[in-house]
Design an enzyme around this catalytic site. Structure first.
Site, PDB file in Angstrom:
ATOM      1  N   THR A 159      14.582  -2.200 -57.668  1.00 11.54           N
ATOM      2  CA  THR A 159      13.697  -2.678 -56.595  1.00 11.54           C
ATOM      3  C   THR A 159      12.286  -2.980 -57.084  1.00 11.54           C
ATOM      4  O   THR A 159      11.671  -3.942 -56.639  1.00 11.54           O
ATOM      5  CB  THR A 159      13.650  -1.618 -55.472  1.00 11.54           C
ATOM      6  OG1 THR A 159      14.956  -1.483 -54.948  1.00 11.54           O
ATOM      7  CG2 THR A 159      12.714  -2.012 -54.352  1.00 11.54           C
ATOM      8  N   SER A 212      20.596  -1.110 -60.105  1.00 12.73           N
ATOM      9  CA  SER A 212      21.116   0.012 -60.905  1.00 12.73           C
ATOM     10  C   SER A 212      22.465   0.517 -60.414  1.00 12.73           C
ATOM     11  O   SER A 212      23.107   1.314 -61.086  1.00 12.73           O
ATOM     12  CB  SER A 212      20.103   1.146 -60.982  1.00 12.73           C
ATOM     13  OG  SER A 212      20.119   1.922 -59.815  1.00 12.73           O
ATOM     14  N   SER A 213      22.932   0.058 -59.259  1.00 17.02           N
ATOM     15  CA  SER A 213      24.298   0.445 -58.879  1.00 17.02           C
ATOM     16  C   SER A 213      25.328  -0.221 -59.787  1.00 17.02           C
ATOM     17  O   SER A 213      26.501   0.145 -59.778  1.00 17.02           O
ATOM     18  CB  SER A 213      24.604   0.158 -57.405  1.00 17.02           C
ATOM     19  OG  SER A 213      23.657  -0.670 -56.837  1.00 17.02           O
ATOM     20  N   THR A 230      16.363   3.013 -58.517  1.00 18.97           N
ATOM     21  CA  THR A 230      16.392   4.457 -58.230  1.00 18.97           C
ATOM     22  C   THR A 230      17.812   4.986 -58.020  1.00 18.97           C
ATOM     23  O   THR A 230      18.065   6.179 -58.220  1.00 18.97           O
ATOM     24  CB  THR A 230      15.572   4.771 -56.957  1.00 18.97           C
ATOM     25  OG1 THR A 230      16.111   4.016 -55.870  1.00 18.97           O
ATOM     26  CG2 THR A 230      14.116   4.447 -57.149  1.00 18.97           C
ATOM     27  N   ASP A 231      18.744   4.116 -57.602  1.00 18.34           N
ATOM     28  CA  ASP A 231      20.060   4.617 -57.179  1.00 18.34           C
ATOM     29  C   ASP A 231      20.760   5.456 -58.246  1.00 18.34           C
ATOM     30  O   ASP A 231      21.350   6.493 -57.935  1.00 18.34           O
ATOM     31  CB  ASP A 231      20.969   3.452 -56.763  1.00 18.34           C
ATOM     32  CG  ASP A 231      20.543   2.842 -55.431  1.00 18.34           C
ATOM     33  OD1 ASP A 231      19.726   3.479 -54.731  1.00 18.34           O
ATOM     34  OD2 ASP A 231      21.015   1.745 -55.096  1.00 18.34           O
ATOM     35  N   GLN A 244      27.916  22.034 -55.060  1.00 13.87           N
ATOM     36  CA  GLN A 244      27.476  20.950 -54.178  1.00 13.87           C
ATOM     37  C   GLN A 244      26.036  21.170 -53.708  1.00 13.87           C
ATOM     38  O   GLN A 244      25.417  20.261 -53.162  1.00 13.87           O
ATOM     39  CB  GLN A 244      28.409  20.851 -52.960  1.00 13.87           C
ATOM     40  CG  GLN A 244      29.793  20.393 -53.346  1.00 13.87           C
ATOM     41  CD  GLN A 244      30.770  20.344 -52.175  1.00 13.87           C
ATOM     42  OE1 GLN A 244      30.363  20.337 -51.016  1.00 13.87           O
ATOM     43  NE2 GLN A 244      32.044  20.304 -52.482  1.00 13.87           N
ATOM     44  N   CYS A 245      25.514  22.383 -53.899  1.00 14.43           N
ATOM     45  CA  CYS A 245      24.112  22.658 -53.513  1.00 14.43           C
ATOM     46  C   CYS A 245      23.169  22.067 -54.551  1.00 14.43           C
ATOM     47  O   CYS A 245      23.461  22.067 -55.736  1.00 14.43           O
ATOM     48  CB  CYS A 245      23.844  24.157 -53.460  1.00 14.43           C
ATOM     49  SG  CYS A 245      24.798  25.023 -52.231  1.00 14.43           S
TER      50      CYS A 245
HETATM   51  N1  ASP Z   1      19.602  -0.630 -55.375  1.00 13.67           N
HETATM   52  C1  ASP Z   1      18.338  -0.451 -56.071  1.00 13.67           C
HETATM   53  C2  ASP Z   1      18.657  -0.029 -57.494  1.00 13.67           C
HETATM   54  O1  ASP Z   1      18.963   1.113 -57.714  1.00 13.67           O
HETATM   55  C3  ASP Z   1      17.519   0.569 -55.376  1.00 13.67           C
HETATM   56  C4  ASP Z   1      16.205   0.886 -56.043  1.00 13.67           C
HETATM   57  O2  ASP Z   1      15.824   0.373 -57.058  1.00 13.67           O
HETATM   58  O3  ASP Z   1      15.486   1.693 -55.461  1.00 13.67           O
HETATM   59  O4  ASP Z   1      18.611  -0.860 -58.377  1.00 13.67           O
END
Ligand code: ASP
Length: 349
Positions: free
Chosen positions: A23, A67-68, A98-99, A286-287
């Site tokens: 992003t 990043s997904s 961030t993902d 899972q915590c």
């Molecule tokens: N879908 C974006 C990514 O991980 C989300 C982000 O960058 O915050 O590339």
């Protein structure tokens, strides 16, 4: 190809930026949609970069990715870039979505050992094209941290994530928020620094600088692993299917609380069969905070006897990438089990 932005003739540091996408680097196209844009447009949106007295060099993924879509090949590409340019730069910034940032930072912490320079991942929740983007602050402060030295040595000499005022150890971090700016947390390890009016480093939590350290790059990763996430009502068919995935070598079992699992005989005997077939099963919780303590409750007491490895306070992100790394380095399940119980890069207590 590396392009260099020489902002100063006497810079306090030279930093290599590996721009992968996400992003932060998105801008609006002619139809008003957000699309990854090239790094020159990012710089144009953050004019203050020219005033930091830091020279920047940039190498970009072509094309930049969300990043997904990150795969193990991308981690090898980031690691190889850092290895090839290690001597020429004072530090490295990885601009990343961030993902999956916590997975990528964890993976790189195992692939790049013997670091004595900073490798800092950062990104943004709002694109740089947005007037309220958090990307400017994240990027500028990450650069300041990567350039910081104390008595001539780098303050940071490990793989970290800098996000929303906090510098966190990469392999202790988790993305916990997709709406607010405080996207990352590290519940089981203190923040390495907090950026307020000054950057307040937590020297006791930072990895100590080792003048004798020599970078070793481990590019081999094996992806024959699965995650078995428990939930009340999980049935025999589902567990059997996951554990008998063709060529599976490692299972990350996400259990409840302090490492508890249902103690129905069918479940325990399926785990035991897998272990007897040399599948390595690692128990993580899972915590987000706390420790796996096998045997604390009756519900986990059989696990030690069966040969399930306690992941203690590992995150799922660190557990997954550590297994990929260890299976890349060895084919001996006993050696892998031993290494899973030892911290390699500060990933567990
Ligand atoms: N879908 C974006 C990514 O991980 C989300 C982000 O960058 O915050 O590339």
């Amino acid at each position: 190809m590396i392009s260099t932005l020489e902002f100063s003739s006497n810079p306090k540091a030279s930093i290599l930026i590996v721009y992968t996408g996400g992003t932060l680097g998105m801008d609006y196209d002619e139809n008003g949609s957000l699309v990854p844009c090239d790094f020159e447009r990012v710089v144009a949106r953050i004019p203050v970069l020219k005033e930091l007295n830091i020279n920047l060099s940039v190498i970009s993924f072509n094309p930049p990715i969300d990043s997904s879509n990150v795969k193990t090949e991308h981690w090898v590409q980031i690691g190889q870039t850092i290895k090839d340019n290690y001597a020429a730069f004072d530090g490295f910034i990885v601009l990343h979505g961030t993902d999956t940032m916590a997975y990528s930072a964890s993976a790189l912490s195992f692939m790049l050992q013997g670091l004595n320079k900073p490798v800092i991942f950062t990104g943004a929740q709002l694109p740089i094209a947005s007037p309220r983007s958090d990307g400017r602050e994240n990027f500028v402060t990450a650069l300041e941290i990567a350039a910081d030295r104390r008595e001539g040595i780098p303050v940071v000499s490990e793989v970290c994530i800098f996000f929303n005022h906090l510098l966190l150890r990469g392999n202790r971090s988790k993305k916990v928020e997709s709406h607010h700016f405080d996207a990352f947390e590290s519940e089981n390890y203190p923040a390495l620094a907090e950026a307020g009016i000054v950057i307040d480093y937590n020297y006791t939590a930072l990895k100590a600088y080792d003048p004798t350290a020599r970078l070793i790059f481990y590019p081999e990763l094996k992806d024959d692993i699965v995650i078995l996430k428990l939930f009340p009502g999980i049935n025999q068919k589902a567990v059997s299917h996951i554990l008998s995935t063709p060529s599976v070598k490692g299972v990350i079992m996400e259990s409840y609380g302090s490492g508890n699992v249902p103690h129905q005989p069918w479940f325990l005997s399926m785990l035991e069969d897998a272990v007897n077939k040399d599948v390595v099963v690692l128990n993580v919780s899972q915590c987000n905070g706390g420790n796996v303590i096998q045997g604390k409750y009756e519900a986990s007491s059989a696990l030690n006897r069966i040969g399930i490895i306690s992941g203690r306070d590992l995150t799922t992100e660190a557990a997954t990438t550590k297994m990929m790394h260890l299976f890349g380095r060895s084919t001996d399940p006993q050696e892998i089990k031993r290494n899973l119980t030892t911290a390699i890069s500060g990933e567990m207590n």
